[in-house]
Design an enzyme around this catalytic site. Structure first.
Site, PDB file in Angstrom:
ATOM      1  CG  ASN A  39       3.598   7.527  -9.875  1.00 19.37           C
ATOM      2  OD1 ASN A  39       2.490   7.944  -9.565  1.00 19.37           O
ATOM      3  ND2 ASN A  39       3.976   7.398 -11.134  1.00 19.37           N
ATOM      4  CD  GLU A  52       3.438  -0.014  -6.056  1.00 18.99           C
ATOM      5  OE1 GLU A  52       2.912  -0.707  -6.933  1.00 18.99           O
ATOM      6  OE2 GLU A  52       4.189   0.955  -6.326  1.00 18.99           O
ATOM      7  CB  CYS A  83       8.450  -2.418 -10.009  1.00 16.31           C
ATOM      8  SG  CYS A  83       9.080  -1.649  -8.490  1.00 16.31           S
TER       9      CYS A  83
END
Length: 133
Positions: A39, A52, A83
């Protein structure tokens, strides 16, 4: 290198000066290659990038478009699921509804779900069959 080891390693590179919450993700492509991502935060929330999404972008940049397995790791009490937006991104590139997504924490606790379990009723190209172009 295993999916777990690759995800742990890339997690350390996360750029998280605001939340301090590092996440690492690895996509395994059809050819067996591993594509890591972490991230990356931005002071202008929510303009950051999820681990991701970064791993999927790395996979596509390498010329691969099918995920055969994915692994996501974060320092949390329980494994963190992707998410909603990342679930849809995973569904877009997953080999199929049975593609295994493993979520883990740094203590070694893992939770495994299929793509269909992670995102039941995913939006797909089949939903757009009546669209005229």
């Amino acid at each position: 290198m295993s999916l777990s080891d690759a995800a742990r390693a890339v997690r350390e590179n996360a750029y998280v000066p605001y939340s301090g919450f590092k996440v690492g993700a690895v996509m395994q492509a059809e050819d067996g290659s591993l594509h890591p991502g972490c991230n990356v935060e931005n002071v202008a929330y929510p303009e950051g990038t999820c681990a991701e999404a970064g791993a999927i972008a790395a996979m596509v940049a390498a010329g691969q478009t099918r995920i055969t397995a994915a692994y996501v790791i974060a320092d949390s009490p329980t494994p963190v699921t992707p998410c909603g937006g990342c679930r849809q991104k995973l569904a877009e590139f997953a080999e199929g509804p049975g593609t295994v997504i493993t979520m883990a924490n740094l203590d070694g606790v893992e939770m495994t779900m299929t793509m269909a379990e992670l995102l039941p009723g995913a939006f797909a190209t089949s939903h757009m069959e009546n669209v005229e172009t």
